[in-house]
Design a protein around this motif. Structure first.
Motif, short mmCIF file in Angstrom:
data_model
loop_
_atom_site.label_atom_id
_atom_site.label_comp_id
_atom_site.label_asym_id
_atom_site.label_seq_id
_atom_site.Cartn_x
_atom_site.Cartn_y
_atom_site.Cartn_z
N PRO A 1 30.47 50.31 29.98
CA PRO A 1 29.07 49.86 29.96
C PRO A 1 28.90 48.40 30.34
CG PRO A 1 29.90 50.22 27.72
CD PRO A 1 30.93 50.77 28.65
N GLU A 2 30.00 47.64 30.29
CA GLU A 2 29.92 46.22 30.66
C GLU A 2 30.09 45.99 32.16
OE1 GLU A 2 29.13 43.87 28.44
OE2 GLU A 2 28.94 45.54 27.02
N THR A 3 30.37 47.05 32.93
CA THR A 3 30.50 46.89 34.37
C THR A 3 29.19 46.37 34.95
OG1 THR A 3 32.08 48.73 34.51
CG2 THR A 3 30.99 48.06 36.56
N PRO A 4 29.21 45.26 35.70
CA PRO A 4 27.97 44.72 36.27
C PRO A 4 27.30 45.75 37.16
CG PRO A 4 29.78 43.16 36.52
CD PRO A 4 30.38 44.44 36.05
N VAL B 1 24.20 41.00 45.25
CA VAL B 1 25.52 41.58 44.99
C VAL B 1 26.61 40.53 45.20
CG1 VAL B 1 27.24 43.21 45.86
CG2 VAL B 1 24.89 43.97 45.45
N ALA B 2 26.52 39.79 46.29
CA ALA B 2 27.52 38.76 46.58
C ALA B 2 27.52 37.69 45.49
CB ALA B 2 27.24 38.13 47.94
N ALA B 3 26.32 37.29 45.06
CA ALA B 3 26.23 36.26 44.03
C ALA B 3 26.85 36.74 42.72
CB ALA B 3 24.76 35.87 43.81
N ARG B 4 26.61 38.02 42.39
CA ARG B 4 27.17 38.54 41.14
C ARG B 4 28.69 38.62 41.21
NH1 ARG B 4 25.32 41.86 37.03
NH2 ARG B 4 23.38 40.73 37.34
N LEU B 5 29.22 39.05 42.36
CA LEU B 5 30.67 39.18 42.50
C LEU B 5 31.37 37.84 42.53
CD1 LEU B 5 30.94 42.10 45.09
CD2 LEU B 5 31.53 42.19 42.67
N THR B 6 30.66 36.80 42.95
CA THR B 6 31.29 35.48 43.05
C THR B 6 30.95 34.61 41.84
OG1 THR B 6 29.44 34.69 44.40
CG2 THR B 6 31.40 35.49 45.55
N GLU B 7 30.32 35.17 40.83
CA GLU B 7 30.04 34.40 39.60
C GLU B 7 31.36 33.90 39.01
OE1 GLU B 7 25.95 36.29 37.69
OE2 GLU B 7 27.91 36.76 36.84
#
Length: 430
Positions: free
Chosen positions: A319-322, A369-375
């Motif tokens: 459930p914690e998967t972005p 999506v890119a912003a979330r993956l590069t957080e």
């Protein structure tokens, strides 16, 4: 006029006339008309002609027929008057209920599980997909009277719910079913191990995995094609995509990512299919980020969302998967509903409004999506020999090169990357 069903319920032809029956037992958040429309769409997907749709209010399910005796009589009259050869019940029928209804109605009867399994049997194209469907079918048929074993020999088409060349074995050999299921499970375990090896290899690369999930016909494959330039089957058809498809894409700050298009979910997805398709859905379980594609124009969009979340929980997704919700089919909303959707999406950081068909909003989704993956990525200054082309390529592949310049025999790079990638870079070749 031929109904496709004259005497023997197994001698059934596609293109036959069908009635869709929704037994409304109360307590559902779904609109009965929308539910009938969905089931009619499922029936259309296996090539039958839906000529009647009936919603029946059920106070208490009858053990023998599910619906009441008066409702059975009225339905039988409709079957006769409209020359109907198939009754599709949008419910789970016991073997006894199915048999009794066939006798009372004088036509072939299938339930929701049988209908979905038939569609999957026709649509699965890869060897893995067909193994999964056959396993699910055998599990479903194990507790029923097996009408035909021709599905074990057929190379194309469904799995025998709508008939075949005829009865090949009068009595089902249950031991043969068990043996067949055991062999299929072993083969699928091998597929799962192979997928695991491929996934481990990708994670060592490492390339982030983005999985598109959503209700069937929400527009996942259309979005997948727009993002990747692929030509995955994308039609206004339920369960257009069954076999998983992976493609490499580039995102801002991420040179390489893997995008996965998966089978669409559906309400009351048969437990046999959830289990059988576990190997395929492992790509979803292992994903770094989920994009939940929703048909925001559908009247049951919220209920569909809940169904997808239920399946994700059943298959073991953390459930914690972005995740993001991509509210698709924006182009189908009228001005009032569009304004409401824009206002609601504006209050949420995890929602992007878009039309995969027209492309509106897709660029924003890519940026989010890119912003979330590069957080959590940090900026680093890296020095390389000017002759170290492999090192420079590595930096471009695993990070975002913001600037670079030459000082003497050294090439200096200003790069943004994940701390773990910087650590891997520091020890490369060590």
């Amino acid at each position: 006029m031929s109904t496709g069903f004259d005497r023997d319920p197994d001698e059934f032809s596609r293109g036959a006339r069908a009635v869709v029956v929704y037994p409304d037992m109360g307590g559902s958040t779904r609109d009965p008309e929308a539910r009938l429309e969905e089931t009619a769409g499922l029936a259309l997907a296996i090539g039958v002609e839906v000529v009647e749709r009936v919603a029946l209010r059920i106070r208490a399910p009858k053990p023998g027929t599910l619906i009441g005796s008066g409702q059975v009589e009225a339905l039988a009259e409709t079957v006769r008057d409209r020359e109907i050869g198939l009754a599709v019940f949008d419910a789970a029928l016991s073997p006894v209920q199915q048999r009794n209804l066939e006798t009372a109605l004088g036509c072939k009867v299938i339930d929701r599980t049988g209908l979905i399994l038939e569609i999957f049997g026709e649509r699965a194209r890869t060897a893995e997909g067909r193994l999964q469907v056959e396993l699910a079918h055998l599990d479903y048929q194990a507790g029923r009277l097996v009408r035909s074993w021709t599905h074990l020999e057929r190379q194309r088409g469904g799995f025998g719910f709508l008939g075949g060349p005829g009865e090949t074995q009068i009595e089902a050999d249950r031991r043969l079913i068990r043996d067949r299921m055991a062999r299929l499970r072993r083969e699928l375990e091998q597929v799962s191990r192979t997928r695991g090896l491929h996934r481990d290899r990708r994670q060592r690369a490492p390339w982030p995995i983005i999985a598109l999930v959503g209700y069937t016909n929400a527009g996942k494959s259309t979005l997948f094609n727009r993002l990747t330039g692929a030509d995955v089957m994308a039609e206004n058809l339920l369960f257009a995509t069954l076999d998983p498809t992976l493609r490499q894409i580039s995102l801002p700050g991420i040179d390489k990512a893997i995008l996965s298009d998966t089978v669409g979910f559906v309400s009351e997805l048969p437990t046999q299919l959830v289990a059988a398709f576990k190997a395929t859905l492992e790509e979803v379980i292992a994903a770094d980020l989920l994009v939940h594609v929703r048909d925001i124009a559908h009247p049951d969009s919220q209920a569909q969302r809940d169904d997808v979340e239920t399946v994700l929980k059943e298959i073991g997704v953390d459930p914690e998967t972005p995740r993001f919700e991509a509210w698709n089919k924006l182009d189908l909303l009228d001005d009032e509903r569009r304004a409401e959707a824009i206002e609601e999406a504006g209050r949420r950081e995890d929602v992007v409004l878009l039309s995969a068909l027209s492309g509106e909003g897709v660029e924003l989704l890519v940026e989010r999506v890119a912003a979330r993956l590069t957080e959590g990525h940090r900026r680093y200054r890296v020095a390389l020999d000017t002759s170290d082309g492999a090192g420079a390529a590595w930096l471009h592949q695993h990070g975002e090169v913001i600037d670079h310049w030459i000082e003497g025999d050294r090439a200096l790079y200003e790069v943004r990357m994940a701390p773990k990638d910087h650590e891997r870079f520091e020890v490369r070749g060590a």
